[in-house]
Design an enzyme around this catalytic site. Structure first.
Site, PDB file in Angstrom:
ATOM      1  N   GLU A 238      44.695 -10.589  10.607  1.00 60.43           N
ATOM      2  CA  GLU A 238      45.367 -11.830  11.010  1.00 60.43           C
ATOM      3  C   GLU A 238      45.441 -12.798   9.833  1.00 60.43           C
ATOM      4  O   GLU A 238      46.448 -13.465   9.611  1.00 60.43           O
ATOM      5  CB  GLU A 238      44.634 -12.462  12.199  1.00 60.43           C
ATOM      6  CG  GLU A 238      44.765 -11.602  13.453  1.00 60.43           C
ATOM      7  CD  GLU A 238      44.247 -12.247  14.724  1.00 60.43           C
ATOM      8  OE1 GLU A 238      44.724 -11.859  15.800  1.00 60.43           O
ATOM      9  OE2 GLU A 238      43.363 -13.115  14.660  1.00 60.43           O
TER      10      GLU A 238
ATOM     11  N   ASP B  56      26.943 -12.758  20.594  1.00 55.42           N
ATOM     12  CA  ASP B  56      26.782 -12.055  19.309  1.00 55.42           C
ATOM     13  C   ASP B  56      25.318 -11.839  18.938  1.00 55.42           C
ATOM     14  O   ASP B  56      24.999 -10.932  18.170  1.00 55.42           O
ATOM     15  CB  ASP B  56      27.447 -12.869  18.183  1.00 55.42           C
ATOM     16  CG  ASP B  56      28.961 -12.786  18.224  1.00 55.42           C
ATOM     17  OD1 ASP B  56      29.503 -12.127  19.126  1.00 55.42           O
ATOM     18  OD2 ASP B  56      29.608 -13.394  17.344  1.00 55.42           O
TER      19      ASP B  56
HETATM   20  C1  LIG Z   1      37.293 -15.924  12.361  1.00 51.21           C
HETATM   21  C2  LIG Z   1      36.895 -15.286  13.660  1.00 51.21           C
HETATM   22  C3  LIG Z   1      37.858 -14.753  14.490  1.00 51.21           C
HETATM   23  C4  LIG Z   1      37.497 -14.167  15.700  1.00 51.21           C
HETATM   24  N1  LIG Z   1      38.493 -13.667  16.502  1.00 51.21           N
HETATM   25  C5  LIG Z   1      38.158 -13.165  17.706  1.00 51.21           C
HETATM   26  C6  LIG Z   1      39.173 -12.714  18.605  1.00 51.21           C
HETATM   27  O1  LIG Z   1      40.366 -12.750  18.282  1.00 51.21           O
HETATM   28  N2  LIG Z   1      38.788 -12.261  19.831  1.00 51.21           N
HETATM   29  C7  LIG Z   1      37.482 -12.206  20.192  1.00 51.21           C
HETATM   30  O2  LIG Z   1      37.182 -11.819  21.317  1.00 51.21           O
HETATM   31  N3  LIG Z   1      36.496 -12.602  19.375  1.00 51.21           N
HETATM   32  C8  LIG Z   1      36.805 -13.086  18.143  1.00 51.21           C
HETATM   33  N4  LIG Z   1      35.815 -13.517  17.292  1.00 51.21           N
HETATM   34  C9  LIG Z   1      34.419 -13.334  17.704  1.00 51.21           C
HETATM   35  C10 LIG Z   1      33.983 -14.411  18.671  1.00 51.21           C
HETATM   36  O3  LIG Z   1      34.335 -15.684  18.192  1.00 51.21           O
HETATM   37  C11 LIG Z   1      32.483 -14.295  18.885  1.00 51.21           C
HETATM   38  O4  LIG Z   1      32.187 -13.010  19.364  1.00 51.21           O
HETATM   39  C12 LIG Z   1      32.001 -15.328  19.884  1.00 51.21           C
HETATM   40  O5  LIG Z   1      32.226 -16.630  19.377  1.00 51.21           O
HETATM   41  C13 LIG Z   1      30.522 -15.129  20.206  1.00 51.21           C
HETATM   42  O6  LIG Z   1      30.130 -16.089  21.134  1.00 51.21           O
HETATM   43  P1  LIG Z   1      28.656 -16.650  21.137  1.00 51.21           P
HETATM   44  O7  LIG Z   1      28.565 -17.549  22.304  1.00 51.21           O
HETATM   45  O8  LIG Z   1      27.693 -15.535  21.002  1.00 51.21           O
HETATM   46  O9  LIG Z   1      28.539 -17.482  19.770  1.00 51.21           O
HETATM   47  P2  LIG Z   1      29.462 -18.610  19.158  1.00 51.21           P
HETATM   48  O10 LIG Z   1      30.724 -18.769  19.903  1.00 51.21           O
HETATM   49  O11 LIG Z   1      29.541 -18.291  17.700  1.00 51.21           O
HETATM   50  O12 LIG Z   1      28.607 -19.933  19.364  1.00 51.21           O
HETATM   51  C14 LIG Z   1      27.368 -20.122  18.775  1.00 51.21           C
HETATM   52  C15 LIG Z   1      27.044 -21.607  18.805  1.00 51.21           C
HETATM   53  O13 LIG Z   1      25.679 -21.774  18.467  1.00 51.21           O
HETATM   54  C16 LIG Z   1      25.540 -22.840  17.562  1.00 51.21           C
HETATM   55  N5  LIG Z   1      24.337 -22.588  16.770  1.00 51.21           N
HETATM   56  C17 LIG Z   1      24.070 -21.504  16.016  1.00 51.21           C
HETATM   57  N6  LIG Z   1      22.845 -21.592  15.471  1.00 51.21           N
HETATM   58  C18 LIG Z   1      22.332 -22.766  15.884  1.00 51.21           C
HETATM   59  C19 LIG Z   1      21.097 -23.422  15.646  1.00 51.21           C
HETATM   60  N7  LIG Z   1      20.158 -22.882  14.867  1.00 51.21           N
HETATM   61  N8  LIG Z   1      20.889 -24.641  16.192  1.00 51.21           N
HETATM   62  C20 LIG Z   1      21.850 -25.207  16.963  1.00 51.21           C
HETATM   63  N9  LIG Z   1      23.028 -24.622  17.243  1.00 51.21           N
HETATM   64  C21 LIG Z   1      23.259 -23.411  16.710  1.00 51.21           C
HETATM   65  C22 LIG Z   1      26.822 -22.816  16.751  1.00 51.21           C
HETATM   66  O14 LIG Z   1      27.098 -24.091  16.192  1.00 51.21           O
HETATM   67  C23 LIG Z   1      27.847 -22.406  17.802  1.00 51.21           C
HETATM   68  O15 LIG Z   1      28.434 -23.517  18.434  1.00 51.21           O
HETATM   69  C24 LIG Z   1      36.143 -14.096  16.075  1.00 51.21           C
HETATM   70  C25 LIG Z   1      35.168 -14.636  15.229  1.00 51.21           C
HETATM   71  C26 LIG Z   1      35.535 -15.233  14.038  1.00 51.21           C
HETATM   72  C27 LIG Z   1      34.480 -15.820  13.137  1.00 51.21           C
END
Ligand SMILES: Cc1cc2nc3c(=O)[nH]c(=O)nc-3n(C[C@H](O)[C@H](O)[C@H](O)COP(=O)(O)OP(=O)(O)OC[C@H]3O[C@@H](n4cnc5c(N)ncnc54)[C@H](O)[C@@H]3O)c2cc1C
Length: 414
Positions: free
Chosen positions: A171, A301
């Site tokens: 992308e 993740d």
């Molecule tokens: C550039 C990019 C493109 C992507 N494109 C896609 C896509 O097209 N389709 C798809 O399904 N997935 C996509 N992903 C993957 C998807 O974004 C992740 O799988 C998803 O965000 C995971 O969700 P999560 O809730 O585990 O973590 P996240 O959404 O990453 O949220 C984690 C949160 O925890 C907070 N945090 C982390 N560590 C700490 C700490 N120590 N103290 C306080 N806060 C903290 C962060 O600030 C964040 O807000 C993409 C990822 C990236 C980087």
């Protein structure tokens, strides 16, 4: 705030954490959501901020604004530095926070696979500052190229390398090509477009490895039509900020290298003192609880869970569904009912390579080209949080589509 004595602390206002916090709205608990940022970020559209298509505000929304109607909700903007499972508390940048239940959803970070030179000189794409750094770098390279009399140095300024042929890399490369070939050519009429190179380096022999072969081929052809040079079997050995060296020995002068080759779990995982699996993800029980600590759940993740012999991918739908499941299980724990094991329902994958071009493998159906692109647009607009964001992104996309423009072409400095 509800009169509740049990406190559920949710770490991370990303896809998983936000969904868990929302799904606990009717539970007889107090929900404390903590994040180092005050916003929820829609990471799938970060590459559009990096390529001047969208402003950061259009793909993010303050967590307080999203959940302000929820009576049992509180938010704290803190950095969590350690999880003390024995004492049931978090250590944070603003002191300790105790919990009765913990939902860990801190997501991941860019994985440079120990390549220190790339970590120093390459550009990752994981948060808003990363995207702005890429935007600044690309636009600055064009300004510098206009001032550069030396042809070789000018070509290095106009060589943009994206590492990693997964959805983010594909992308990114497609959007970069469109930014340059459809928009920047108008801003830089003296630019010789033949000096511009966009390379997509992929270590294996395929892009979009999770997609069926037909769609992988369609994506490859589209990249080629957009003048993106895709190199297979291209592993990076070193990058000094001026030249990238491949393991084959080839050296390519380039001032911009965008690293989209992988993610690993948040370093917060390491503070739990538990054995980690691949990419630093912590293995969890089928109920998403941490073994030996039934009051601690890990989702998204940061969690490692296999289904049908394969690890669940690090994608937004996994995190969202896990958030929903954890909220249900916390409710069951409170009522003394049995917990339900998590099962991921895979709805498919989509990736866009620019205007009118995408690939989609959704509910077993395979599509490419314009139809897949429309599907991609609809899915992303639906998933974006907040009506204002949906509207502004739609207006921006329509404007770019009809006028071949990118609104956010400012080089900003701290
Ligand atoms: C550039 C990019 C493109 C992507 N494109 C896609 C896509 O097209 N389709 C798809 O399904 N997935 C996509 N992903 C993957 C998807 O974004 C992740 O799988 C998803 O965000 C995971 O969700 P999560 O809730 O585990 O973590 P996240 O959404 O990453 O949220 C984690 C949160 O925890 C907070 N945090 C982390 N560590 C700490 C700490 N120590 N103290 C306080 N806060 C903290 C962060 O600030 C964040 O807000 C993409 C990822 C990236 C980087």
């Amino acid at each position: 705030m509800a009169q509740a004595d049990q406190v559920v602390v949710v770490v991370g206002a990303g896809f998983g954490g936000l969904r868990a916090a929302r799904a606990l709205r009717r539970a007889p608990v107090q929900v404390v959501l903590v994040d180092r940022n005050n916003y929820h970020l829609f990471q799938p559209l970060l590459y559009q901020v990096a390529t001047a298509g969208l402003e950061p505000e259009e793909i993010a929304k303050p967590a307080r604004a999203i959940l302000r109607g929820q009576k049992n909700f509180d938010f704290r903007m803190v950095e969590v530095t350690r999880v003390d499972v024995a004492r049931k508390r978090l250590e944070t940048s603003a002191g300790p926070i105790s919990y009765d239940f913990l939902v860990l959803a801190p997501g991941g970070e860019t994985n440079f696979f120990g390549l220190g030179s790339m970590q120093r000189h390459g550009l990752g794409l994981k948060d808003i500052p990363d995207a702005i750094a890429i935007r600044n770098q690309v636009l600055t390279c064009f300004e510098l190229a206009m001032l550069e009399p030396d042809a070789e140095r000018r070509r290095a300024l106009l060589t943009f390398i994206v590492v990693g042929g997964g959805p983010t890399g594909v992308e990114m490369a497609g959007a970069l090509s469109e930014l340059i070939r459809l928009v920047l050519v108008k801003d830089y009429p003296r630019l010789n477009i033949k000096d511009v190179r966009i390379l997509l380096l992929e270590a294996t022999d395929r892009v979009l490895a999770a997609m069926p072969e037909r769609l992988r081929e369609a994506a490859g052809k589209t990249l080629w039509r957009k003048y993106v040079e895709v190199r297979f079997g291209a592993s990076v050995a070193d990058y000094d900020g001026q030249r990238i060296r491949l393991k084959s020995g080839e050296v390519i002068p380039a001032l911009t290298v965008i690293w989209a080759a992988g993610v690993r779990a948040s370093p917060l995982n390491a503070t739990l003192g538990l054995a980690a699996a691949r990419q630093g993800r912590i293995p969890v029980e089928p109920t998403l609880q941490v073994p030996g600590h039934p009051e601690v759940f890990i989702i998204g993740d940061a969690a490692y869970r296999e289904q049908d012999g394969e690890p669940l991918p690090m994608v937004a739908p996994v995190a969202i569904q896990m958030g929903q499941s954890v909220a249900k299980n916390i409710g069951s724990l409170l009522r003394g009912k049995p917990l339900v094991p998590f099962r991921y329902r895979d709805q498919g994958t989509l990736a866009t390579i620019g205007r009118n071009a995408a690939v989609a493998h959704v509910y077993g159906l395979k599509a490419s080209g314009f139809i897949a692109w429309v599907m991609w647009l609809v899915v992303h607009i639906i998933q974006l949080i907040g009506f204002r964001n949906k509207l502004f992104v739609l207006i921006n996309w329509a404007w770019d589509y009809f006028f071949y423009e990118r609104a956010a072409r400012l080089i900003t400095r701290d």
